[in-house]
Design a protein around this motif. Structure first.
Motif, PDB file in Angstrom:
ATOM      1  N   LEU A   1     -70.180 -60.694  74.698  1.00  0.00           N
ATOM      2  CA  LEU A   1     -69.114 -60.027  74.378  1.00  0.00           C
ATOM      3  C   LEU A   1     -69.516 -58.536  74.392  1.00  0.00           C
ATOM      4  O   LEU A   1     -68.687 -57.846  75.071  1.00  0.00           O
ATOM      5  CB  LEU A   1     -68.819 -60.444  72.760  1.00  0.00           C
ATOM      6  CG  LEU A   1     -67.640 -59.749  72.192  1.00  0.00           C
ATOM      7  CD1 LEU A   1     -66.813 -60.501  71.153  1.00  0.00           C
ATOM      8  CD2 LEU A   1     -67.808 -58.300  71.779  1.00  0.00           C
ATOM      9  N   LEU A   2     -70.475 -58.282  73.956  1.00  0.00           N
ATOM     10  CA  LEU A   2     -70.718 -56.771  74.122  1.00  0.00           C
ATOM     11  C   LEU A   2     -71.268 -56.236  75.606  1.00  0.00           C
ATOM     12  O   LEU A   2     -70.942 -55.275  76.032  1.00  0.00           O
ATOM     13  CB  LEU A   2     -72.047 -56.509  73.105  1.00  0.00           C
ATOM     14  CG  LEU A   2     -71.940 -56.606  71.692  1.00  0.00           C
ATOM     15  CD1 LEU A   2     -73.205 -56.312  70.836  1.00  0.00           C
ATOM     16  CD2 LEU A   2     -70.740 -55.413  71.143  1.00  0.00           C
ATOM     17  N   MET A   3     -71.727 -57.127  76.123  1.00  0.00           N
ATOM     18  CA  MET A   3     -72.444 -56.906  77.442  1.00  0.00           C
ATOM     19  C   MET A   3     -71.217 -56.705  78.372  1.00  0.00           C
ATOM     20  O   MET A   3     -71.116 -55.775  79.422  1.00  0.00           O
ATOM     21  CB  MET A   3     -73.301 -57.810  78.122  1.00  0.00           C
ATOM     22  CG  MET A   3     -74.044 -57.525  79.457  1.00  0.00           C
ATOM     23  SD  MET A   3     -73.110 -58.257  80.657  1.00  0.00           S
ATOM     24  CE  MET A   3     -73.434 -59.971  80.353  1.00  0.00           C
ATOM     25  N   PHE A   4     -70.325 -57.592  78.277  1.00  0.00           N
ATOM     26  CA  PHE A   4     -69.154 -57.840  79.161  1.00  0.00           C
ATOM     27  C   PHE A   4     -68.012 -56.516  78.889  1.00  0.00           C
ATOM     28  O   PHE A   4     -67.321 -55.997  79.585  1.00  0.00           O
ATOM     29  CB  PHE A   4     -68.331 -58.974  79.248  1.00  0.00           C
ATOM     30  CG  PHE A   4     -69.040 -60.107  80.098  1.00  0.00           C
ATOM     31  CD1 PHE A   4     -68.866 -59.849  81.556  1.00  0.00           C
ATOM     32  CD2 PHE A   4     -69.792 -61.041  79.797  1.00  0.00           C
ATOM     33  CE1 PHE A   4     -69.530 -60.635  82.171  1.00  0.00           C
ATOM     34  CE2 PHE A   4     -70.520 -61.928  80.400  1.00  0.00           C
ATOM     35  CZ  PHE A   4     -70.186 -61.779  81.860  1.00  0.00           C
ATOM     36  N   ALA A   5     -67.927 -56.110  77.595  1.00  0.00           N
ATOM     37  CA  ALA A   5     -67.348 -54.897  77.379  1.00  0.00           C
ATOM     38  C   ALA A   5     -67.861 -53.778  78.063  1.00  0.00           C
ATOM     39  O   ALA A   5     -67.230 -52.849  78.510  1.00  0.00           O
ATOM     40  CB  ALA A   5     -67.575 -54.862  75.547  1.00  0.00           C
ATOM     41  N   VAL A   6     -69.294 -53.783  77.990  1.00  0.00           N
ATOM     42  CA  VAL A   6     -70.000 -52.588  78.720  1.00  0.00           C
ATOM     43  C   VAL A   6     -69.337 -52.650  80.133  1.00  0.00           C
ATOM     44  O   VAL A   6     -69.045 -51.502  80.894  1.00  0.00           O
ATOM     45  CB  VAL A   6     -71.319 -52.502  78.539  1.00  0.00           C
ATOM     46  CG1 VAL A   6     -72.039 -51.677  79.682  1.00  0.00           C
ATOM     47  CG2 VAL A   6     -71.631 -52.259  77.083  1.00  0.00           C
TER      48      VAL A   6
ATOM     49  N   VAL B   1     -63.275 -62.039  75.449  1.00  0.00           N
ATOM     50  CA  VAL B   1     -62.983 -61.102  74.277  1.00  0.00           C
ATOM     51  C   VAL B   1     -63.543 -59.785  74.727  1.00  0.00           C
ATOM     52  O   VAL B   1     -62.940 -58.708  74.594  1.00  0.00           O
ATOM     53  CB  VAL B   1     -63.221 -61.681  72.844  1.00  0.00           C
ATOM     54  CG1 VAL B   1     -62.976 -60.445  71.777  1.00  0.00           C
ATOM     55  CG2 VAL B   1     -62.492 -62.905  72.534  1.00  0.00           C
ATOM     56  N   GLY B   2     -64.704 -59.760  74.923  1.00  0.00           N
ATOM     57  CA  GLY B   2     -65.551 -58.549  75.188  1.00  0.00           C
ATOM     58  C   GLY B   2     -64.757 -57.670  76.515  1.00  0.00           C
ATOM     59  O   GLY B   2     -64.664 -56.460  76.607  1.00  0.00           O
ATOM     60  N   SER B   3     -64.623 -58.502  77.628  1.00  0.00           N
ATOM     61  CA  SER B   3     -63.905 -58.085  78.639  1.00  0.00           C
ATOM     62  C   SER B   3     -62.659 -57.359  78.628  1.00  0.00           C
ATOM     63  O   SER B   3     -62.259 -56.243  78.801  1.00  0.00           O
ATOM     64  CB  SER B   3     -63.861 -58.832  79.732  1.00  0.00           C
ATOM     65  OG  SER B   3     -65.181 -59.411  80.233  1.00  0.00           O
ATOM     66  N   GLY B   4     -61.496 -58.105  77.620  1.00  0.00           N
ATOM     67  CA  GLY B   4     -60.357 -57.472  77.553  1.00  0.00           C
ATOM     68  C   GLY B   4     -60.342 -56.228  76.735  1.00  0.00           C
ATOM     69  O   GLY B   4     -59.844 -55.216  76.749  1.00  0.00           O
ATOM     70  N   LEU B   5     -60.994 -56.211  75.462  1.00  0.00           N
ATOM     71  CA  LEU B   5     -61.539 -55.157  74.664  1.00  0.00           C
ATOM     72  C   LEU B   5     -61.859 -53.787  75.449  1.00  0.00           C
ATOM     73  O   LEU B   5     -61.561 -52.680  75.334  1.00  0.00           O
ATOM     74  CB  LEU B   5     -62.529 -55.352  73.514  1.00  0.00           C
ATOM     75  CG  LEU B   5     -61.691 -56.436  72.485  1.00  0.00           C
ATOM     76  CD1 LEU B   5     -62.933 -56.710  71.633  1.00  0.00           C
ATOM     77  CD2 LEU B   5     -60.462 -55.850  71.886  1.00  0.00           C
ATOM     78  N   GLY B   6     -62.918 -54.079  76.427  1.00  0.00           N
ATOM     79  CA  GLY B   6     -63.371 -53.163  77.154  1.00  0.00           C
ATOM     80  C   GLY B   6     -62.663 -52.331  78.124  1.00  0.00           C
ATOM     81  O   GLY B   6     -62.769 -51.304  78.137  1.00  0.00           O
ATOM     82  N   ALA B   7     -61.522 -53.213  78.652  1.00  0.00           N
ATOM     83  CA  ALA B   7     -60.670 -52.699  79.935  1.00  0.00           C
ATOM     84  C   ALA B   7     -59.679 -51.751  78.722  1.00  0.00           C
ATOM     85  O   ALA B   7     -59.335 -50.522  79.405  1.00  0.00           O
ATOM     86  CB  ALA B   7     -60.082 -53.729  80.450  1.00  0.00           C
TER      87      ALA B   7
ATOM     88  N   ALA C   1     -69.508 -42.070  77.213  1.00  0.00           N
ATOM     89  CA  ALA C   1     -70.377 -42.257  75.872  1.00  0.00           C
ATOM     90  C   ALA C   1     -69.996 -43.481  74.973  1.00  0.00           C
ATOM     91  O   ALA C   1     -70.729 -43.952  74.431  1.00  0.00           O
ATOM     92  CB  ALA C   1     -69.969 -40.966  74.986  1.00  0.00           C
ATOM     93  N   LEU C   2     -68.854 -43.899  75.462  1.00  0.00           N
ATOM     94  CA  LEU C   2     -68.202 -45.437  74.909  1.00  0.00           C
ATOM     95  C   LEU C   2     -69.367 -46.538  75.317  1.00  0.00           C
ATOM     96  O   LEU C   2     -69.820 -47.361  74.654  1.00  0.00           O
ATOM     97  CB  LEU C   2     -66.970 -45.513  75.058  1.00  0.00           C
ATOM     98  CG  LEU C   2     -66.406 -46.833  74.735  1.00  0.00           C
ATOM     99  CD1 LEU C   2     -66.314 -47.065  73.149  1.00  0.00           C
ATOM    100  CD2 LEU C   2     -65.033 -46.905  75.276  1.00  0.00           C
ATOM    101  N   GLY C   3     -69.413 -46.451  76.725  1.00  0.00           N
ATOM    102  CA  GLY C   3     -70.351 -47.387  77.086  1.00  0.00           C
ATOM    103  C   GLY C   3     -71.900 -47.338  76.782  1.00  0.00           C
ATOM    104  O   GLY C   3     -72.228 -48.628  76.332  1.00  0.00           O
ATOM    105  N   ALA C   4     -72.242 -46.237  76.626  1.00  0.00           N
ATOM    106  CA  ALA C   4     -73.691 -46.191  75.952  1.00  0.00           C
ATOM    107  C   ALA C   4     -73.727 -46.526  74.641  1.00  0.00           C
ATOM    108  O   ALA C   4     -74.704 -47.249  74.273  1.00  0.00           O
ATOM    109  CB  ALA C   4     -73.942 -44.885  76.096  1.00  0.00           C
ATOM    110  N   ALA C   5     -72.747 -46.300  73.848  1.00  0.00           N
ATOM    111  CA  ALA C   5     -72.704 -46.661  72.304  1.00  0.00           C
ATOM    112  C   ALA C   5     -72.666 -48.230  72.211  1.00  0.00           C
ATOM    113  O   ALA C   5     -73.418 -48.837  71.474  1.00  0.00           O
ATOM    114  CB  ALA C   5     -71.470 -46.042  71.553  1.00  0.00           C
ATOM    115  N   VAL C   6     -71.883 -49.012  73.123  1.00  0.00           N
ATOM    116  CA  VAL C   6     -71.816 -50.290  72.909  1.00  0.00           C
ATOM    117  C   VAL C   6     -72.966 -50.867  73.557  1.00  0.00           C
ATOM    118  O   VAL C   6     -73.490 -51.980  72.991  1.00  0.00           O
ATOM    119  CB  VAL C   6     -70.367 -50.826  73.850  1.00  0.00           C
ATOM    120  CG1 VAL C   6     -70.695 -52.464  73.993  1.00  0.00           C
ATOM    121  CG2 VAL C   6     -69.281 -50.069  73.248  1.00  0.00           C
ATOM    122  N   SER C   7     -73.697 -50.187  74.706  1.00  0.00           N
ATOM    123  CA  SER C   7     -74.837 -50.664  75.081  1.00  0.00           C
ATOM    124  C   SER C   7     -76.137 -50.741  74.037  1.00  0.00           C
ATOM    125  O   SER C   7     -76.690 -51.703  73.712  1.00  0.00           O
ATOM    126  CB  SER C   7     -75.450 -50.019  76.417  1.00  0.00           C
ATOM    127  OG  SER C   7     -74.404 -50.131  77.382  1.00  0.00           O
TER     128      SER C   7
END
Length: 395
Positions: free
Chosen positions: A227-232, A351-357, A374-380
């Protein structure tokens, strides 16, 4: 109907592994064609930059529905017939999407493409996992996942090139033709599937997925990492098109940035082989550190080309190593539940992909590209901390 042929107990022939990889790659490509087209779709259908993320979100909603309702059918029905039927419906849906004239028709078409493209892709990965012997399962899943990576990356390039030569509608008409050709190939070459040892009714099949989520620790931990990785991933790819479009890049040029991430596909099979050798946690930790580090060069997307290319390579290599390692671990044991396991796991992905987009396009509209980074780094970083904190409980 159920398969009655004997299960595979020896190593799969290379040509069969490549068939799974190519078919999965062509199937998943349909889910990602829209990413380089977001700016064009927003203009034609009167959407703002922030609202354009709904195109990707609609696709991911289709993905989630497929994982809940269609992918588990692989543990119940004849996988070969199910795959061919779904592919035929996908070809029809792609052609219909190319004819969309309203925002509702566009989003509905994206939902159907996400639904059927995901059902095909994940069904084929579960098919490959069930067909593989236990000692080679990580490698086979890694090869199939490598096909998926190449498919989703080439999707962005193909989408951009076709849109520049014709228009965005041609992208989906061409894809429908490709789906028809793939249908003929799979009808001729796809082998019989390994049969399940027990028969479950559809309701019981779906209910068993909840039991897996409640009692399978590896599935839960690896699912949250997914979830976290695909959000990134989607924070980056959904937002990248916006600053590049503002800088005057064509659809083809934007799509071509995906090509540099093919190195991630080359590392995918290797990650699966390391998991087969018991080095899954080492691979995961190294990949999560690389995922976090990738955001430093990605921050230069608006000013320099080479840092952007380096960042894309790092992001894709890290993400695919995590993804393949996750799947290798949840498929580790011989099981009649591979379709349900991949469905449960990929629900976290959807879920992660949809939230990330939707988060990426909204943040870009409010604060620009550096805020997206900054958002991507925080989720990573959150993914890295989660892995470290859950490491003692994952068995």
């Amino acid at each position: 109907m159920r398969d009655t042929n004997p299960s595979f107990t020896t190593a799969l022939p290379p040509t069969l592994v490549w068939l799974f990889a190519c078919a999965a790659g062509l199937s998943v490509a349909n889910v990602y064609y829209a990413q380089p087209l977001l700016a064009t779709l927003a203009r034609e259908f009167g959407m703002t930059d922030a609202a354009s993320g709904m195109v990707i979100t609609a696709t991911q909603l289709g993905c989630a529905l497929a994982l809940l309702l269609l992918v588990p059918l692989g543990d119940m029905l004849n996988r070969r017939r199910l795959t061919l039927f779904q592919l035929g419906l996908l070809a029809i849906s792609l052609a219909a999407l190319g004819c969309a004239r309203s925002t509702a028709a566009l989003l509905g078409g994206m939902l159907l493409v996400g639904l059927l493209g995901t059902a095909m892709t994940q069904g084929l990965i579960a098919y490959a996992a069930s067909a593989a012997a236990s000692h080679e399962r990580g490698r086979v899943v890694g090869m199939a996942q490598g096909g998926v990576v190449i498919g989703l990356l080439l999707a962005r390039t193909l989408s951009g090139v076709v849109a520049d030569l014709a228009d965005w509608r041609a992208v989906y008409f061409v894809s429908a033709a490709i789906a028809c050709a793939l249908l003929l190939l799979l009808w001729r070459k796809l082998p019989p599937a390994q049969p399940a040892s027990q028969r479950l009714a559809y309701g019981a099949l779906l209910a068993s997925m909840l039991d897996m989520l409640l009692h399978n620790k590896v599935l839960r931990v690896r699912g949250m990492l997914a979830l976290l990785m695909f959000a990134v991933f989607n924070i980056f790819w959904s937002a990248l098109v916006l600053p590049l479009t503002e800088q005057g890049y064509t659809h083809a040029a934007i799509g071509a940035f995906g090509l540099v991430g093919v190195i991630g596909a080359l590392g995918a099979a290797r990650a699966g082989a390391l998991a087969d050798k018991g080095r899954a946690q080492w691979t995961t930790g190294a990949a999560l550190l690389l995922l976090l580090a990738a955001w430093l060069p990605l921050g230069f997307a608006g000013t320099a080309l080479w840092p952007l290319i380096i960042g894309i390579i790092a992001l894709d290599l890290a993400g695919q190593a995590i993804h393949v390692t996750n799947q290798s671990l949840i498929f580790k044991d011989d099981s009649d539940a591979h379709s349900r396991l991949v469905a449960c796991y990929m629900l976290f992905y959807a879920v992660g992909s949809g939230l990330g987009a939707i988060a990426a396009t909204s943040v870009y509209a409010l604060a620009g590209w550096h805020a997206v980074c900054a958002l991507g780094a925080a989720v990573s970083l959150l993914a890295l901390l989660f892995w470290r904190l859950t490491l003692p409980i994952e068995k």
